[in-house]
Design an enzyme around this catalytic site. Sequence first.
Site, PDB file in Angstrom:
ATOM      1  N   HIS A  19       0.849  -1.192   0.000  1.00 59.24           N
ATOM      2  CA  HIS A  19       0.000   0.000   0.000  1.00 59.24           C
ATOM      3  C   HIS A  19       0.881   1.238   0.000  1.00 59.24           C
ATOM      4  CE1 HIS A  19      -3.419   2.599   0.762  1.00 59.24           C
ATOM      5  NE2 HIS A  19      -2.632   3.250   1.597  1.00 59.24           N
ATOM      6  N   ASP A  67     -15.229   2.619   7.390  1.00 59.76           N
ATOM      7  CA  ASP A  67     -14.263   3.576   6.836  1.00 59.76           C
ATOM      8  C   ASP A  67     -14.922   4.486   5.802  1.00 59.76           C
ATOM      9  OD1 ASP A  67     -11.550   4.657   6.467  1.00 59.76           O
ATOM     10  OD2 ASP A  67     -11.821   3.863   4.451  1.00 59.76           O
ATOM     11  N   ARG A  90     -14.744  12.760   7.811  1.00 58.20           N
ATOM     12  CA  ARG A  90     -13.432  13.398   8.051  1.00 58.20           C
ATOM     13  C   ARG A  90     -13.134  14.437   6.985  1.00 58.20           C
ATOM     14  NH1 ARG A  90      -9.617   8.675   7.739  1.00 58.20           N
ATOM     15  NH2 ARG A  90      -7.997  10.226   7.999  1.00 58.20           N
ATOM     16  N   SER A 149      -7.792   3.810   9.038  1.00 56.27           N
ATOM     17  CA  SER A 149      -8.489   3.798   7.755  1.00 56.27           C
ATOM     18  C   SER A 149      -7.758   2.881   6.757  1.00 56.27           C
ATOM     19  CB  SER A 149      -8.561   5.244   7.231  1.00 56.27           C
ATOM     20  OG  SER A 149      -8.895   5.285   5.880  1.00 56.27           O
ATOM     21  N   LYS A 166      -8.772  -1.457   5.821  1.00 53.49           N
ATOM     22  CA  LYS A 166      -9.098  -1.902   4.454  1.00 53.49           C
ATOM     23  C   LYS A 166      -8.113  -2.977   3.988  1.00 53.49           C
ATOM     24  CE  LYS A 166      -9.198   2.376   3.209  1.00 53.49           C
ATOM     25  NZ  LYS A 166      -9.346   3.741   2.736  1.00 53.49           N
TER      26      LYS A 166
HETATM   27  N1  URA Z   1      -5.934   6.948   2.514  1.00 55.10           N
HETATM   28  C1  URA Z   1      -6.873   6.262   3.179  1.00 55.10           C
HETATM   29  O1  URA Z   1      -7.336   5.209   2.744  1.00 55.10           O
HETATM   30  N2  URA Z   1      -7.306   6.749   4.355  1.00 55.10           N
HETATM   31  C2  URA Z   1      -6.832   7.894   4.904  1.00 55.10           C
HETATM   32  O2  URA Z   1      -7.254   8.259   5.963  1.00 55.10           O
HETATM   33  C3  URA Z   1      -5.834   8.602   4.187  1.00 55.10           C
HETATM   34  C4  URA Z   1      -5.395   8.104   2.986  1.00 55.10           C
END
Ligand code: URA
Length: 450
Positions: free
Chosen positions: A91, A170, A177, A192, A196
Amino acid sequence: MSPSTAIQTFRAIDVIRKKRDSIELSQAEIEYFIDAYTRGEIPDYQVSAWLMAVLLRGMTRAETAALTDAMLHSGEVLDLSGLPARKVDKHSTGGVGDKTSLVLAPLVAAAGVAVPMISGRGLGHTGGTLDKLESIPGFNVNLPVAEFRRVLESCGCAMIGQTAEIAPADRKLYALRDVTGTVESPYLICASIMSKKLAEGIDALVLDVKTGSGAFMKNENDAAFLAELMVETGERMGKRVLALITDMDQPLGNMIGNALEVVEVVDVLRGGGPQDLRELCLELAAWMLHLGGASKTVAEGRRRSAELIASGKALEKFRQMIELQAGDPRVNDDLKRLPQAQKITDVLSPKAGYLASIQCEQIGTACVILGGGRERKEDSVDPSVGIVLHKKVGDRIAKAESIASIHYNSEPRAERARQLIVESCAIADTPPTAKRLLIHKIIGRSAESN
Ligand code: URA
């Protein structure tokens, strides 16, 4: 604790007050809060207050792990234990010209490590893996989970977007947010991203945390803090995790824009491509192979990855994945099958010297202005437009030599992009001090002992 017991025991107002007063929340309180919010039982205004309290007060490591866990279990967690190979993903926290995912998924799969990759779209000035994949004619990133699994079983890698079933907490929290000034909390970013990624059913994760003018984390200390938090949270949840902190003070590679980036991906998979992109892909792949059990050492992982590119096996895997996801695999042999912009114009250097710096975020914004990203959520993306850099930081440049080419479909947009590119490039009489691409590594304990 089951959600029904939790709902009887806790109240949202108490959870908000505790966080406001810097008192550590228990796992049960966090579980309750996230579960009740996901089910629509706590209103946005209370959750907004709590998010701001988290942004201002921070979280302990235990709270961060509990939040990640609650968000992860707000939806479906893929069970890929039936697949014999180890499952590893990568990621990136987002940057400009960062197309490494498209190289890594087939490259690492070619080594026998499974890569179940769930990616995102462009965010702000940064590009998104899904937008890049969709520039390949026909490529479907919206596979249902069963189809995702089938592709993964057939070729060892699959790349899709987030489904409604994965980490729904999320989705709701991120949208809130975005409009309450609470995106920037490292604890919330960590939960977050990790919720995922862990929902993919992976064994290990390699994180590429970007720092510099094109990254969300502009300075190295903030990037290192986020990286440590994510590594520790992933480890607490039983995964092998490693983070590389890498430079995003200039775009990665030379091409920025969706179809253009696919061209550069194919270049790397054919054994060419720009040196910085190739180097980062080999480093990330080496760690993915190592954590995935396909190489005893990282150095061996690097050698093996280079061999898989040289032998054409990685490119073949890319072709296979494109075909299985309904894309046109002929793009690998004939890059002209990718969407092409109608016009190309050059940005010329106003003077001779060295390219001293590039304001990387502005280059990303220039690509968005051309139509390669979204200015509003509902905008569609033009896959054909973008920027090709002919000079990178430290290169010598003559007066009126081309710094970059703009691929465009609209004159006014091209003009705005040109202005941004000119403003973002500083030309100096002396060369700048060279910066490292790989700045720092944070290796989780279980990744180290692999
Ligand atoms: N990418 C994400 O998936 N979540 C965040 O909070 C910031 C960047």
